[in-house]
Each structure stands twice: as structure tokens, then as C-alpha cells.
Scaffold this motif. Structure first.
Motif, PDB file in Angstrom:
ATOM      1  N   THR A   1       0.251   4.364  -6.145  1.00  0.00           N
ATOM      2  CA  THR A   1      -0.609   5.523  -5.923  1.00  0.00           C
ATOM      3  C   THR A   1       0.092   6.826  -6.288  1.00  0.00           C
ATOM      4  O   THR A   1      -0.380   7.901  -5.960  1.00  0.00           O
ATOM      5  CB  THR A   1      -1.015   5.608  -4.445  1.00  0.00           C
TER       6      THR A   1
ATOM      7  N   ALA B   1       4.929  -4.013   1.120  1.00  0.00           N
ATOM      8  CA  ALA B   1       3.564  -3.504   0.938  1.00  0.00           C
ATOM      9  C   ALA B   1       3.582  -1.986   0.782  1.00  0.00           C
ATOM     10  O   ALA B   1       2.872  -1.417  -0.050  1.00  0.00           O
ATOM     11  CB  ALA B   1       2.687  -3.910   2.124  1.00  0.00           C
ATOM     12  N   ARG B   2       4.426  -1.317   1.594  1.00  0.00           N
ATOM     13  CA  ARG B   2       4.486   0.142   1.478  1.00  0.00           C
ATOM     14  C   ARG B   2       5.078   0.550   0.130  1.00  0.00           C
ATOM     15  O   ARG B   2       4.621   1.505  -0.494  1.00  0.00           O
ATOM     16  CB  ARG B   2       5.333   0.721   2.619  1.00  0.00           C
TER      17      ARG B   2
ATOM     18  N   TRP C   1       2.485   0.105  -2.544  1.00  0.00           N
ATOM     19  CA  TRP C   1       1.473   1.142  -2.420  1.00  0.00           C
ATOM     20  C   TRP C   1       1.997   2.479  -2.944  1.00  0.00           C
ATOM     21  O   TRP C   1       1.330   3.173  -3.707  1.00  0.00           O
ATOM     22  CB  TRP C   1       1.080   1.263  -0.943  1.00  0.00           C
ATOM     23  N   ARG C   2       3.227   2.812  -2.542  1.00  0.00           N
ATOM     24  CA  ARG C   2       3.755   4.113  -2.959  1.00  0.00           C
ATOM     25  C   ARG C   2       3.937   4.181  -4.459  1.00  0.00           C
ATOM     26  O   ARG C   2       3.722   5.210  -5.084  1.00  0.00           O
ATOM     27  CB  ARG C   2       5.066   4.395  -2.215  1.00  0.00           C
TER      28      ARG C   2
END
Lengths: 316, 316, 316, 316, 316, 316
Positions: D38, D30-31, D34-35
Motif C-alpha cells: 500500500t 502480514a503487516r 500490507w505496508r
């Protein structure tokens, strides 16, 4: 409050399991008995005492004020030293003021009516006098640190000495406690000494007078008594005792308090681990006392005293 | 800032009661004097030092990582052991990394221009090497715990030993500190050793080399010097000193640092309470040194050395 | 969880720098090895142990309950004494209850199926019995405080004694720990004793039986063994050992635990600093043992035993 | 590390109960998602952010430096004020320095290669400029305190105002945060504002410009937007909103950031509880906006705007 | 315990000044009265409740596990993320397990005899189910953060949003609390919601169902009721209420608990500050509700509802 | 202290970077200016104020004494309730005594010479009177808890109400603060009220008189003014204001303090979210005030007042 209610409460409360009410009553009686029986020796009754927690604050802030970059806050920058030192002194001296007031209240108990503000004035004067001694304390501890660095082949730097050596910590606290002892504050000074004793295992009575460049290596078990006088450049190792031989008793069998009864150790003496030096004797300048030796008589200057090494070695 | 304003401030501030401004100035001068006079021995100046608080964090987390169910958090469940161990290691090693960087910065002060990241790289390598030693440290301490359980009739269980025995605590810390000493970090390792000394009264220099199954009973007052070498299955009691006899001085009178000067204690030796063993001598395998004995010469393997017990008993 | 994922994680996580995953695995193996190999001596496995932090709470609240105005909260007013004492007892006894339950669970491990509530009932009974002893503990410590005040010329007041003397602190803790030892709680009582040992440097095994008016001066390094018996009005100084001479081993070479093996010290004996008294011997009533003396045989009542003072003094 | 080992560990560890290993992996993914997604809006990556705990230290020490006897330490004596103020400033400004450096590092991320010490120099300059504003901040807050005292019939003294009124607390923090916002530190200033928002329920964006003698009574629910401009002697009540009407969107539909979009409130305006004032409009000098009123157009000087009070009252 | 003793004690203790004994008795009676009178509604009696402090630990560790670099420890390095996440999950889930067990014990009170370990098993299953939802919670909050960044022209970066915005904090806590509510844990989930309410002023009942990309700006005073259903990409401002219009009462006049009574808010709706939306009505997709508007009937998709702006402006 | 020295110090200290010396001087001047200018309104000068931290202790212990099993220590057992309650009362009342003494010293400043012990006597009487009210406070809060349980369909149990509802917390604190306000302690009571306001967002002036069975749901933004009078069984929702309409000014333009200026709300009234009720008006028994309504005139008993709902709905 009706008795039956109270009985209900105590039966319902933990009293039921552990009979707390009974224990409370018995402990109450024990205190009453004690207070009655010790009236002669303990006159202070229920009044407030100097507090260990407050004295720890005093000690930490004084240590920081004396050695800001080593014993102050870890992130202190050199350009903020003086501001920090002023603040640490302000906190330490005001906290000390409160404790001194408490000790004065104890010792002047009889004339309780005495002017409240006169006692405050006295406390203020004592703290002021103590404060003036701080630069000299710093100078003395600097000599102690250097003595440790020079006297121990395991010391890698003066910083290591200040950060790690319990002997240096004990002497720093002693030099503070001794000034307070000199000002007529035996209880506070003794409590400070015990804070250091607990941490370092080194027990120096605040009454002892100690010259500059003093070094205790390892230190655990060292005892230095109330009326000991130590010259300059003296070196001690762990478990050395500078104690009293016997105590003087008054007519009624009670010990006479405060009499000189401990050794005078002159300049440049070295006393090795475990040596016991007792009584109002003199260890002459430059003498060397070997480990585990038991000394109860004067030792001339420059003498080397060692144990006879009588041993039996047997094959098992 | 106009002088008159500042004077006003200092008169109004606590300076009025305690002359804090004067003390600050004198302490400032004392630091300047000290820094000038010690320039030769203390080159570190005002830079940051490894911090005691950070090393306590390192030590607590390493202890928990090594013995999670006994020295880790009280509510740890066995099924979470590995996750906790990984986290404790992560915290401990990263905190250690910061302290190692600080010590490296001190010791490489002269080439301050040296690559910032090179020093970081060096710190990282040292911590990595240390981390690899942890399983071996655990294995060694397991032998120590068992030695304590087997060597003390008062020990009820191995758990009691790990939870209660200051001698085991001291050896655990020593085995950690010694690895860091070996990696060239004398200051951090000494600070760790003093954390343990303060708590247990046992003073083991991190340079000492100690074999497996080592047991110190009671422990208060034990001193083990920097270049001591101890074999396997050795047992010591309280107040035993393994120290140096005399120090080697250089031409200028300064002590030579780091020279071998402490005893070699071979396997299976027992040394009873208060014995003092000094100098670069050898206590042969299986020898027994009695309490309070003073030893400054080699002891053959298997020998029993006891005090001669010369005493005078008089009726009072 | 796919292996490749896990591998990714461990490579990305700190494993990359310090190989934490490998260390975790090796430490896991070390624990498994240890648990297998000690199955015989350590049967407790992963169950919960009494916790040091909980015992500190017990000890602080019991100290406050016994001496509310000296060891209780600093701002306690005398008129609130009983309410505070009741609350401190309630907190201490309930906290103790939890720890006793844990120790009972360890020692009754084999019949783990045993009634959960029966063990709780047992714990409750033990704590109730202990609670009944508190008034007697207070009475005994009162005699100790008075003995210290009377025995030390440096003691300024009984309050100073209670606030400052590590020897009094150690005896207070011992009198508590000994009651718990008597009730069959060797682990808790030993942990309490070590809390005091750490702080005072005085190591009294909770099994030791000590009469009233007991005084240890300075104290660092004192060791008093498990089966020691001490009469009334006995006085010890620092570094005195009351220890075992040799341990009895069973057929298999294992030490026999719990056998009487320490001295009996009769009423009114004084033992000076550093003296070592070993084995199941008797020091007769009123005897005086000098400093650093080594005693392994009975001493008759009233005798004075001193070291022979064989020393060599040489001019350097 | 062999996969099978790792698998063993994860199965044995809490993974068994809660499948922590799987969750860790999914959260890791998930991280990463996201990274990646974004990257355009969040360029800061994994670098360090200003920390809430550090900003709380800054805020507490600045509050103490500005109002030593009311917001400084409770036992401060007036004669120590200046020493305390100097120390509090020293602590606050050095802590702020570290946080400013972190924010500058974030915002200058692209030229990461930029001179490390140049950024430090920049941070130092900004903190220096901020420090110069503190006396003016104190002067402004003094006017705010007086305005509160004069504007609230329930206010018993100016001390009560400073000690109790959340509106005064919020304005004090805002005046500090606004100076930092002006210096180009949007993140730190916003974090400070949220510390106050959380405590007081008053949400003032640090960009808002607010004149002297500003008073918010009760305050919960007040919102003051980024580009609001408020004159002198303005008074607000709880739940007043000074907000934006609509947001300007760029060609791509993205909001244009930083455009003026909030009200200008001229001198001596009063806005009662619950009123909502939206958009780049002007509330003329001396106007009074009634409670719960909704205003989206200019209000002339001196006007009184009230709700029409259209209500239905029916007997039940 | 004799009554007269107890009376003595209570008279001597603070009872004398404040009659604490009487107050204790009266408060005891008040509790007895209360417990008798509420037996029907409050059946839990004296059993243990989930504890706020434990839930704060759960929340902090879950926040850290979900956003390690922003809400985890300030000095976390990215390469340690997964190890930290695993540990934070382990701590959080085990702490939660204890609280869930307590809540289950409350709700299954009547069959107290029920298998102790069956309840533990149930708690373990619930926590396991909750744990599986964490990656989805992270995904949802990521959409919320992005919605905040895109919806507020004052938002400088997604990091600022996560660090500063109370609305994001409130939604993060809600998404956690809602999962626990779904699992049948109304008390724990409500306690978590109140932790967030206290900090942010945003009151979201854990029963509310909320779609992704949800954004509350400013937030103070927002209330979202138990049976509210909110679609995706909805935006609220401060002081918006999504509440019940009236409550359904049973035959006996008691409120019927848990009935659907709050609004359904469809996708892409915007509701401005202070608007009140009440009852089981539907706000259609894409509708915009203006500030301070009062809505108690269905609003069609795409409608814009605004207040009539009836105001009176008078020159003063 | 020579000026040149001091100048040296300030230049060397952080003054160099941030000119702390200049800021200290300017802040000193700002305080002098303020103290001169406010002499009329603020006569307290530098004397000590009641401290927030002390009042938090008072509040926590009173809450525990009133609801031991819910708001007392988490591990309290029912059988220890009374002992805990006695102790909590003892701590709370003695801490309160100190704060009351401080407030009395402020308010009797002019006759500073007044008998020191007379003021202590007065403080003791006030605390004694307050203590007698505690059982009645408990009784009232019991009615409030029941009202909340009965009035909110989302409330699952009375325990949930006491543990979670901010409205209940606010009323509990108010009932305590109000008693102190009645006894002539406006500052302490206001500080207590703000502790609750900060936590709950509910701002109740301690002067307000509130009948039994009072319930505030959600609560954020509620404001209840100083001279408000509220009957029994009243229910409020979030953001309700019971405020003053206008303030009475004296001849010199200064506000008249303490005049009745807030609503009287009779029994059984319900006021929905966001309603604003202003001025010395009466809301008759059983009236219902709708959400967001603005009321400035008397409302007859039984009336239902609702907003006219003038809205414009437009398709976008």
C-alpha cells in the motif's frame, strides 16, 4: 408482607450460608444501643457529615491553584496558568462551600429550625474569608520551600523540594487546614490534616500556630499538638513530638477540652530526630534540642540540649 | 476586549461571592515574586517535570516484570510469564525513557539549543544501561526476601514476605531507584523513593549503597541518608535513623551538597528499633546496636551497644 | 517457528534498543534459580494467592456494614441502613469466601488431590464463623471509639473520632483481622493488617490479643507483635513498640516460629510515646510507662516508669 | 541471545498452548506485506495519528464551553459560568492543538525535514482561527435548537431538545467538525463526525455545508454526503439519504476524490423519513419530499413529491 | 431470626417509603414463575454466562493484535510492535478461554457430571483453533480496508478508513465472530456481533459467510441474516437488508431453527441504500441492486435492478 | 481589581494565543441573547436539570433488580438474589427520587415559593407509585423475551435473547420510561428513552402504549411516536416507522402539542422492515404490513399489505 414469605426469602438468600439476616439484626441492635448510650456526647444522630472524598477534591484543587506548574495538571502550559488557577479556585471553593455547610449544620444542630438560608449565608462568608487568605498561604509556603532547600544538603533544587518532600506537603496542608480551624471549622480542618497525616506520617493538629520558613525533614512520626505555637525559621526532624504533658480534668473526671497544654517554640530553634518536648513550656530562641532527648521544662534561648549518651558497649 | 465587559464578567462570575479575580491576581504576583527571587537557585523556570503518575506506571510494571506471579496481574498464569515480562519491560522502559528525557532537559537547561536528538540519544543510552541491571536487581531482592523470612519468626512463608512486608517493598524500590541515581538521575530516583516512603513510612535516600540480604522489619520511621553505605546481611528495625551529624557549610554559609556525611554499616550488623546512628562513622562487622540508642562514634566489630536503662520507677 | 524468524522479530522489536529479549531470558533464569533454591521454604509454586484488591473490597464493605452512616456510602439515608448492611455483608462475605478458598488451597497444597468441594465447604464454614463475630466486633470498636473520645482533650465528638483517628481505624481493622487469624488464616489476616499499616503507620500483628476500650493516639510508628496480650482500657501513644527481645532458634539455627515472645499489658496501663517494651514480660495493671523509656523487665501494677532525663544543656 | 534459550522461552510461554509465537510471526509478515503493497496509497508509515480519546476530550469541553449549564458539569452554578467556559476552552483548544499538529505531520510527510516549529506555528494558527468561529457556532446551534422545538409537537421545552435530541447533538458536532474541515483538517473532522455517528446513528460528512435552523428528527440512518449543500430552515426525518448517484472515475479507473456529487437542498425544504435524494441535483426552495421517495432529478421550488403508493392489499 | 424482628427491620428500612420488601417478594415470585414456565426452552438455570465486559476485553486486545499501530495503544512505537502483539494475544486468548469454558458449560448442561477438566481441554482446543485463524483474518480485513478506500471517493487514505469507517469496524468484528461461530460457539459470537451492532448500527449475524474485499458504506441499518452467503468484492450501502422471507415452522408450530433462508450474493455485486433482499435467492455475479428496491426473487448475473420511480409531484 | 491588572492577566494567559477572553465574552453575550429571546418558551433559567449520569445509575440498578442473574453483577450467586435485589431497588429508587425532585422543581417553577417539603413529598409519592409497578414490568418483559425467542429462528435460547437482543433492551427501557411518563415526568422518561435509542438505534417515545409479548427484531431505525397504541403479540422489524402524518397547528401557527396523531396497531400485527405507517389510523388485528410499504390509511383486520414491486431490471 406475610411473615412466611419473608422467612422464605431470608432462608433462600445468603442467610442460608452465613445467616446474614441474624447479623443484620444484631448490628441494628448494636447501633441502637450505641445511639442511646452516647446521646450525651454524640448529638449529631444520623445527619450527613463532611466527606473525605469531597475534601480531597478541595485539597487537590487548592494545591494546584497555589502551585499550578508543580502541583497542577502535568501538561499545563505557563500561558494558561491564570485561567487554570481561576478554575481550580472556583471548583475548590464551591466544593468547600458544601462541606462547610454540612459542618455548620452539625454544630448548630439544636436550633435545627434556624433559617436554612442563614446557614448558607454563614458558610458563604466563611469560605469568602478563607479565600482571601490564599495569597498569604502561598507566600508562607514559599518561605517553607526555601527553608527546606537551604536546610538540607541532599536537596538538589527548589523544584525537587516541592515535588518530593513530605514535610513540605504536610506544611502546605497545615497552612490551609489552620485557616479553616481559625474560622471555627474543627471537623473539616481535622479531616484535611488526617489526609496529610496518612500520606506523610506527619501529624500536625490544625490548631497549631506555625511561623514562616518552617522545615520538617523526613518527617515520619512527627506529632505537633493542638495548642503548640512555633516561631519562624524552626527546623524539625523525623519523630519529633511537641505534645501535652498531662491533661486537665474537670470536676466530673472529664477532660477539659481546648486548654493550652503544648510547647511554645521560639524562632530559629532546631529539634533533632526523636526528641520529645512536652507541656506548656518554652524552647527559647535559637535553642537546639538533640535527638531522642526528652524535654519537659523550659529551655533557655541559645541552649543546646543533648542526651547524656549513657551507653554500655560490650563485646559479644 | 473592552474593560467594562471584562469587569461585568468578573462581577457576575464567582468573583461576586469569593472575589476569585482578586485572588488570581495576587497569586499571579506571588508566582512572579517567587520566580524572580529564586532565579539563582531554581533555574528550571516553567519547563516540564517528571510526573509522579508516569513514575508509578514505571514502578508497577518493573515490579511485575521482576516478580510476575506475585506482583504482576492477579490472573497471570505461569505459562504466560515470559510474554508478560517482555510486555511489562517494554511499557516500563518506554515510559521511563520519557521521564529521563524530561530530567535531562532540566539539567541541561543552559544549552537549551543543544541538539534535541542528542538528548534523546542520551536518554536512550541511560535507560538501556538501567535495563541491563534488572536481573541483578532481581537477584538482590531475592536475597532480601530470604533474609526477611529467616530473620522474622512471624514470617510464615517467603510468599507472605513478598506480599506483605513493607520493608521488602521499600528495598525493592530502593534497588531500582539507586540504579537510576547512579546513572545521574537524582530527581527521578528521589521521586521513586518518595512513592515508597509514602506507602511504607521508610525513607531511604536513593544515593544510599546497600548490600545483599538486607532486611528492615516493621519499618515505619526508618531514615537512611544519602551517603550511607550498608554491607551484606544487615538487619534494621522500625524508626532507626542512619543520618548526618552536622552539615558542612561553604564560605557563604550555604550547605555543601553531596559530601559524605552518613554512617558506614558493615556486614552482619543488627540495629534495633529507634536507634539513631549519626555521622561519617563506622559500625563494625557484626555489631549490635540496641533500641533507642544514640550513636555518634565508631563502634568496633562485634560490639553490643545498649542504652544504660536509667529509669525511675515510682509507685503512683 | 524457525529460529531465524524469531531472531528477526527480537531484533526488530524493542530488543534493538533495550535488549529486552536478553533481560527476559535472564529474569527467567533468576526465577528458575529462586524456585529451585527455595523449594523447601516456599512450596506454593505458581498457584494463585489472595489478592490485595479483593481484600480491600472485603475491608471497605465490612467497615460500611459495621458503621453504615459513618463509613458506608456518603449519601446513605438512615431508613436504608439495614438494606445496605445486608448487601454490604453479602458482598464482603462472598468476596472473603473466594480469598479464604485461595489461602486454604495454599496451605493444603500437599494433598492437592483432596476433594475440591471439601475445601470449598471448609472455606464456607470459616466465613460463616467469622460472620457470627461481627456484632461482637462492632461492640468492641464502640468501646474503642468512646475510649478515644474520653482520652483525648482534642477530640471534639465521637464522630470526629470515627472519621479522623488513624488509631481507631487501625483497631477496627485489627479486630477483623484477628478473628480471621484465630480461624487459621494467617496470610489473609496479615494482608489486611498491612493495608491498615500502610494507611495509618500503625503495625499490629493480627495475632495480638487486645481487650476493649483500646486507644492509640497519633499512632505513627506503633508496633505490636504477634503474641502480645493487651487488657482493657489500655492507652498507647505514637511510636510505642511492644516487641520481642530475642528470638528462639532451633537446633539448626532456624528461628522457632509462633513462640510467645511479646509483652502482656494488663488493664488500664498507659504507655507514652516512643516507649519500647520488649519480651515476654508483664506490665502490671494501671502502670504508666513514660515516653521513650526502654522496658525489658516486669513492671509492677500501678508503677510509674520514666526516663531518668539525663541531659546536658550547654550554651552555644 | 542464544537461539536455544529463545526457543525454550517460546515453548514454555503460552506458545505451548496457543502457538502465540507463530501467530506473532505471521501477523508480522502480514503487516510487512500490507505496508509494502500500500506504499502508494498509504504514505504515512508508522507515524502517530490523531487519537479518538483526545478528540473526545476536545468535543466534551467544547460542548461544555458552548452550553455550560446544559452540557457542562452537572453542578455548575450560573455565577461560575464564565470561569468554567474559559477553562473548558483552554483545555479543549490545547488538546486540539496537539491533534492538529499530528494531522499536519501526516499530511506534510514528504517534506519531513520541514521546520518542526513552523508546523507548530501552523497548528497554532489553525486552532486560533477555529476558536474565533465558536461564537458563530453557538449562534447557529441556538437556531437549530429553536427549529427542533418549533418543529416537533412532542418537544416539551428547549431544554428537553438540547438534553435529549440526537439530531441536535449531531448538528452541534457537525458545526464544529465542518469548521475544522474548512481549515484543511479532513482526518480530525471525520473522526469527530464518526464519534457523533456512533452515538446518534446520523452520518454527516464534515464537508457538508448546512444553513441555520436545521432540524433532524429521530435521525437514525440519516446520511449526508461530503459535497451536500443545505439551506436554512430545512427539516429532515430519520433514514433520509442525501447521497451521490455515481462516482467519477479517472483514466486509470480510480475514483476522482472531492468532486461535487451530492444534492443542493434550498431553504425551507422538508424531507420525510426514508427518502433518498441522489446526485448533484437541486431540491428547490420550500419543496416537500415524501417518505421513502427516491429522487434523482431536480425538484422545482414548492413541489410536493410523494411515492405513488402502489400497494397490494390481500386478505390472508 | 424472630419474625417480629424482621418485620421491624423491614418497616424501618426503606420499606417504609417504597415498600421495597413487598417488591422484592413479588419479583422473587416472578422469577420463580418464569423459571418454572420456561424450563423447556431455558435449561441453563442459574449458571454463569459469558460476560459482555470480558468479551469487550477480548475484542479490544484482538483488534490491537491485528492492527497494532492503528487500533493498539496510542503511544505504541513500531519497534515494540511484536512484543505488544504477543502480549495482546496472550491477554485476549486467555480471557476468551474463560468465556468459552462458560459457554461450553451451558451447552453441555445435561451431562453436568462430565469431566470438569475434559471441558477445559475442549475450550483450550477451540481457542487454539481460533488463534490459528488470526493471520487469515488480518489478511481478509486488509482486503476490506483496501476495498473501502477504493470504493469511496470521500476516503482520503487507508488510515482514515481504518480509523473512521464503521463498516470496516463491523466487518473486522464479524470476521472474528464468524470464526467462533464456526467453532460451535453461537452465544459468544452473537454477543460480539451485538457489541459491534450497538456501536455501528450494522447488524451482521455471526453465521453469515462473507468473501474478501467486502465494503459497507455508512452502514447504519444494515442487516445481514444468519445463513447469508456473500462473495468477493461485494459492496453494500446503509440500510440494506439481506433477510429471510418467511420462516419454516415445525409440526407444533415452532420455528425450525438454523435452516438456510437468506440470500446468496455472488462476487462483485453492489446493493444500494435501503434495498431489501429477502429469501434463499441468488443475486448473480456483478448485479447491481438500486436503492430502496425490494427483491424476493433471483437476479441474473450482471442485471441492474432499480425502482420504477413512480412518483407524484404536485405544486403545493 | 484594577482593569490594567486584569488586562495583563488576559494578555499573558492563553488569551495571547487564542484570544480566549474575547471568545468567553462573545459566548457570554450569546447566552444572554438566547436567554432573553427564549424567555417565553424556556422558563427554566439556570436551575438544575435531571442528569444523564444519574439516570444511567437508575437504569442499571433497575435492570439488575428486574433480572438479577442476567443483568445484575456478573458474579452474583443465586442464593444472594433477594439481598441484591433489595439493595439495587434501594439505590435505584433513591437516585430516582432526586431526579424526580429536580423535574418537579422545573415544572412547578412559577410557584417557586411552594413548600419545599411539599415538593419532596410529591416526589416521594411518585417514586412509590412507580416502585409498585416493577413486578408488572417484569411480567411484561418476560412475555417480550418469550415472544422474541419464539419469533426468531436465529434465537438459540431465552438467555441469548435477554443478553443480546437490542429490541428486548429497548422494550425493557420503554416499559420503565412509560410508567414514569404516565406519572407526569416527561423529561426523565424522555432522557431514559434516549439512553436506549443511542445504544440500540430504536427510538420509542415514552408516551407510546405497548401491549405484552412485543418483539422488535434487529431494530435499528425503528421509530414509534408519542401517541402510538400497540396491542399484544405485535412484531416489528428494523426501520419501521409508526409516525405522525401531519401536525396540527394552532391559530398562531404554533404546533399543538400532545394531540393523538400516531397509529393504533391492534393485536397480532406484523410489520416488516422499512415499512412506514403514518397518522391516526388503525392497523387491524392480525394484519401483515410488508417491507418498505408506505401506509397512511386504515388497514382492515387480517389484511396483507405489500409493495407493488414495480422494478426495472436491465442487463448492464
Amino acid at each position: 408482607m406475610a411473615m412466611s414469605d419473608l422467612q422464605n426469602i431470608s432462608q433462600r438468600s445468603a442467610g442460608e450460608s452465613f445467616h446474614i439476616d441474624t447479623i443484620v439484626r444484631k448490628l441494628h441492635e448494636a447501633r441502637r444501643t450505641w445511639r442511646t448510650s452516647t446521646q450525651r456526647v454524640q448529638e449529631a444522630g444520623a445527619r450527613e457529615f463532611p466527606a473525605r472524598a469531597a475534601l480531597e477534591i478541595v485539597l487537590n484543587h487548592l494545591s494546584g491553584a497555589l502551585f499550578p506548574m508543580r502541583l497542577g495538571p502535568p501538561d499545563l502550559r505557563q500561558e494558561s496558568e491564570d485561567i487554570y488557577v481561576a478554575h481550580a479556585l472556583d471548583v475548590a471553593l464551591n466544593a468547600l462551600l458544601g462541606q462547610v455547610y454540612l459542618e455548620l449544620s452539625l454544630s448548630t444542630r439544636k436550633d435545627r429550625e434556624a433559617d436554612f438560608s442563614r446557614r448558607h449565608q454563614h458558610a458563604r462568608e466563611l469560605v469568602g474569608l478563607f479565600a482571601q487568605k490564599l495569597p498569604e498561604i502561598r507566600r508562607l509556603v514559599d518561605t517553607d520551600v526555601l527553608a527546606a532547600y537551604r536546610g538540607d544538603p541532599a536537596a538538589g533544587s527548589v523544584d525537587e523540594v516541592l515535588l518530593c518532600y513530605p514535610g513540605v506537603r504536610a506544611v502546605l496542608v497545615h497552612r490551609i487546614a489552620h485557616e479553616l480551624y481559625q474560622l471555627g471549622l474543627p471537623l473539616i480542618s481535622r479531616m484535611l490534616a488526617e489526609l496529610s497525616h496518612e500520606q506523610t506520617g506527619i501529624d500536625i493538629h490544625p490548631g497549631a500556630r506555625i511561623g514562616e520558613s518552617f522545615f520538617i525533614d523526613h518527617g515520619t512520626g512527627v506529632v505537633i499538638g493542638e495548642t503548640t505555637v512555633i516561631g519562624s525559621r524552626v527546623r524539625l526532624y523525623q519523630a519529633v513530638t511537641l505534645g501535652a504533658k498531662r491533661f486537665k480534668a474537670g470536676a466530673g473526671g472529664e477532660l477539659v477540652k481546648g486548654e493550652p497544654r503544648h510547647p511554645r517554640v521560639e524562632d530559629d530553634v532546631v529539634i533533632y530526630a526523636g526528641a520529645t518536648v512536652l507541656g506548656l513550656i518554652t524552647i527559647g530562641r535559637g535553642a537546639v534540642i538533640g535527638g531522642n532527648v526528652w524535654v519537659t521544662q523550659d529551655v533557655p534561648a541559645g541552649a543546646h540540649v543533648t542526651q547524656a549518651h549513657v551507653q554500655q558497649a560490650t563485646k559479644s
